[in-house]
Scaffold this motif. Sequence first.
Motif, PDB file in Angstrom:
ATOM      1  N   TYR A 177       0.842  -1.128  -0.003  1.00 38.11           N
ATOM      2  CA  TYR A 177       0.055  -0.029  -0.114  1.00 38.11           C
ATOM      3  C   TYR A 177       0.902   1.296   0.031  1.00 38.11           C
ATOM      4  O   TYR A 177       2.092   1.339   0.634  1.00 38.11           O
ATOM      5  CB  TYR A 177      -0.905   0.068   1.306  1.00 38.11           C
TER       6      TYR A 177
ATOM      7  N   ILE B 196       0.307   5.276   1.040  1.00 41.29           N
ATOM      8  CA  ILE B 196      -0.538   6.465   1.775  1.00 41.29           C
ATOM      9  C   ILE B 196       0.018   7.854   1.510  1.00 41.29           C
ATOM     10  O   ILE B 196       1.233   8.044   1.766  1.00 41.29           O
ATOM     11  CB  ILE B 196      -0.697   6.072   3.192  1.00 41.29           C
TER      12      ILE B 196
ATOM     13  N   PHE C 176      -4.382  11.285   7.484  1.00 44.75           N
ATOM     14  CA  PHE C 176      -4.710  10.530   6.614  1.00 44.75           C
ATOM     15  C   PHE C 176      -5.647  11.070   5.314  1.00 44.75           C
ATOM     16  O   PHE C 176      -6.372  11.996   5.456  1.00 44.75           O
ATOM     17  CB  PHE C 176      -5.455   9.255   6.760  1.00 44.75           C
TER      18      PHE C 176
ATOM     19  N   ASP D  21      -5.273   6.538   0.169  1.00 42.30           N
ATOM     20  CA  ASP D  21      -4.252   5.395  -0.152  1.00 42.30           C
ATOM     21  C   ASP D  21      -4.406   4.901  -1.355  1.00 42.30           C
ATOM     22  O   ASP D  21      -5.747   5.010  -1.830  1.00 42.30           O
ATOM     23  CB  ASP D  21      -4.309   4.579   1.223  1.00 42.30           C
TER      24      ASP D  21
ATOM     25  N   ARG E 269      -3.821   0.767  -3.335  1.00 44.35           N
ATOM     26  CA  ARG E 269      -3.100  -0.506  -3.258  1.00 44.35           C
ATOM     27  C   ARG E 269      -2.119  -0.762  -4.393  1.00 44.35           C
ATOM     28  O   ARG E 269      -2.464   0.107  -5.316  1.00 44.35           O
ATOM     29  CB  ARG E 269      -4.239  -1.405  -3.135  1.00 44.35           C
TER      30      ARG E 269
ATOM     31  N   ARG F 206      -6.400   6.369  -7.993  1.00 44.75           N
ATOM     32  CA  ARG F 206      -7.533   6.488  -7.021  1.00 44.75           C
ATOM     33  C   ARG F 206      -7.865   8.051  -6.828  1.00 44.75           C
ATOM     34  O   ARG F 206      -6.999   8.713  -6.526  1.00 44.75           O
ATOM     35  CB  ARG F 206      -7.179   5.830  -5.644  1.00 44.75           C
TER      36      ARG F 206
ATOM     37  N   VAL G 149       3.853   0.736   2.613  1.00 44.34           N
ATOM     38  CA  VAL G 149       3.434  -0.363   3.602  1.00 44.34           C
ATOM     39  C   VAL G 149       3.902  -1.527   2.941  1.00 44.34           C
ATOM     40  O   VAL G 149       3.230  -1.874   1.963  1.00 44.34           O
ATOM     41  CB  VAL G 149       2.101  -0.267   4.150  1.00 44.34           C
TER      42      VAL G 149
ATOM     43  N   GLY H 161       2.887  -5.246   6.589  1.00 42.57           N
ATOM     44  CA  GLY H 161       2.119  -4.819   7.947  1.00 42.57           C
ATOM     45  C   GLY H 161       2.869  -3.416   8.288  1.00 42.57           C
ATOM     46  O   GLY H 161       3.439  -2.846   7.667  1.00 42.57           O
ATOM     47  N   TYR H 162       2.076  -3.046   9.443  1.00 41.70           N
ATOM     48  CA  TYR H 162       2.232  -1.641  10.020  1.00 41.70           C
ATOM     49  C   TYR H 162       3.769  -1.500  10.473  1.00 41.70           C
ATOM     50  O   TYR H 162       3.848  -0.395  10.802  1.00 41.70           O
ATOM     51  CB  TYR H 162       1.249  -1.363  10.919  1.00 41.70           C
TER      52      TYR H 162
ATOM     53  N   VAL I  27       6.128   0.065   7.661  1.00 37.96           N
ATOM     54  CA  VAL I  27       5.692   1.341   7.010  1.00 37.96           C
ATOM     55  C   VAL I  27       6.806   2.412   6.862  1.00 37.96           C
ATOM     56  O   VAL I  27       7.726   2.766   7.987  1.00 37.96           O
ATOM     57  CB  VAL I  27       4.582   2.107   7.751  1.00 37.96           C
TER      58      VAL I  27
ATOM     59  N   TYR J  48       0.588   2.597  18.398  1.00 35.95           N
ATOM     60  CA  TYR J  48       2.188   2.794  17.570  1.00 35.95           C
ATOM     61  C   TYR J  48       2.707   4.119  18.280  1.00 35.95           C
ATOM     62  O   TYR J  48       1.847   4.757  18.726  1.00 35.95           O
ATOM     63  CB  TYR J  48       2.145   2.947  16.186  1.00 35.95           C
TER      64      TYR J  48
ATOM     65  N   PRO K  73      -2.684  -5.325  10.094  1.00 36.47           N
ATOM     66  CA  PRO K  73      -1.988  -5.076   8.654  1.00 36.47           C
ATOM     67  C   PRO K  73      -3.204  -5.483   7.451  1.00 36.47           C
ATOM     68  O   PRO K  73      -3.124  -4.999   6.611  1.00 36.47           O
ATOM     69  CB  PRO K  73      -0.777  -5.633   8.483  1.00 36.47           C
TER      70      PRO K  73
ATOM     71  N   GLY L 273     -10.873  -2.652   0.452  1.00 42.58           N
ATOM     72  CA  GLY L 273     -10.216  -2.556  -0.484  1.00 42.58           C
ATOM     73  C   GLY L 273      -9.007  -1.164  -0.118  1.00 42.58           C
ATOM     74  O   GLY L 273      -8.246  -1.002  -0.779  1.00 42.58           O
TER      75      GLY L 273
ATOM     76  N   TYR M  62      -6.495   0.420   2.789  1.00 39.49           N
ATOM     77  CA  TYR M  62      -5.505   0.477   3.756  1.00 39.49           C
ATOM     78  C   TYR M  62      -6.190   0.944   5.279  1.00 39.49           C
ATOM     79  O   TYR M  62      -7.195   1.767   5.111  1.00 39.49           O
ATOM     80  CB  TYR M  62      -4.190   1.499   3.701  1.00 39.49           C
TER      81      TYR M  62
ATOM     82  N   GLU N 187      -6.811   2.818   8.078  1.00 39.40           N
ATOM     83  CA  GLU N 187      -6.266   4.008   8.232  1.00 39.40           C
ATOM     84  C   GLU N 187      -5.625   4.203   9.863  1.00 39.40           C
ATOM     85  O   GLU N 187      -6.110   3.784  10.623  1.00 39.40           O
ATOM     86  CB  GLU N 187      -7.147   5.193   8.289  1.00 39.40           C
ATOM     87  N   GLN N 188      -4.395   4.847   9.773  1.00 40.80           N
ATOM     88  CA  GLN N 188      -3.838   5.077  11.289  1.00 40.80           C
ATOM     89  C   GLN N 188      -4.168   6.373  11.649  1.00 40.80           C
ATOM     90  O   GLN N 188      -4.185   7.461  10.820  1.00 40.80           O
ATOM     91  CB  GLN N 188      -2.311   5.069  11.241  1.00 40.80           C
TER      92      GLN N 188
END
Lengths: 112, 121
Positions: free
Chosen positions: A32, A34, A46, A49, A51, A57, A93, A96-97, A100, B33, B98, B105, B107, B109-110
Amino acid sequence: GESVGLHLPTLSVQEGDNSIINCAYSNSASDYFIWYKQESGKGPQFIIDIRSNMDKRQGQRVTVLLNKTVKHLSLQIAATQPGDSAVYFCAAVSGGYQKVTFGTGTKLQVIP
Amino acid sequence: NAGVTQTPKFRVLKTGQSMTLLCAQDMNHEYMYWYRQDPGMGLRLIHYSVGEGTTAKGEVPDGYNVSRLKKQNFLLGLESAAPSQTSVYFCASTPLGPSGGASSGSYNEQFFGPGTRLTVL
């Protein structure tokens, strides 16, 4: 390790014009991407984002384009407004987080 | 909802002092986090937690410890502060992990807190 970089540290745009902020990444396995907006003294927010299996997008006044061939990402802001003045940074990403990778940011200045 | 809150907003420490930064979220998010943000560098992950009672190391964990005793709180501790830890610290949370949010579809969001500006003299 992976790197994510923005092409310009500062971008000045006339109010009403379109803004384009660019970003390059190194890890082709990123899942991903962002875009974040960070106003002075605040946490990142945010924006949009995308993919890795998409190339475009759209959101409200914003469009993100992804070119995996050249590992390039861009954020387009239509009809830029004074409220858009902020630092914008991209993130990639992968897995996983905990993986990032954030870019350093481009400061967008909107000239009234 | 207050979202993600951080306390304190500012702090000045002397080298060797200890302190704890508190992050709280009222969105019932599973993942939390801690990041640090330094001039000319992107956000870097210090530690993270995938649920109450769990913690894991991120990219730059040395000199920091964390605890997640309650789901809504994530604490970042500096046992013996050093000038290299002068930074702006951000906490973030996401509802799922994750792979979550795949149905939309998008991500997952953080949500970031407002930050804590820490200076170590």
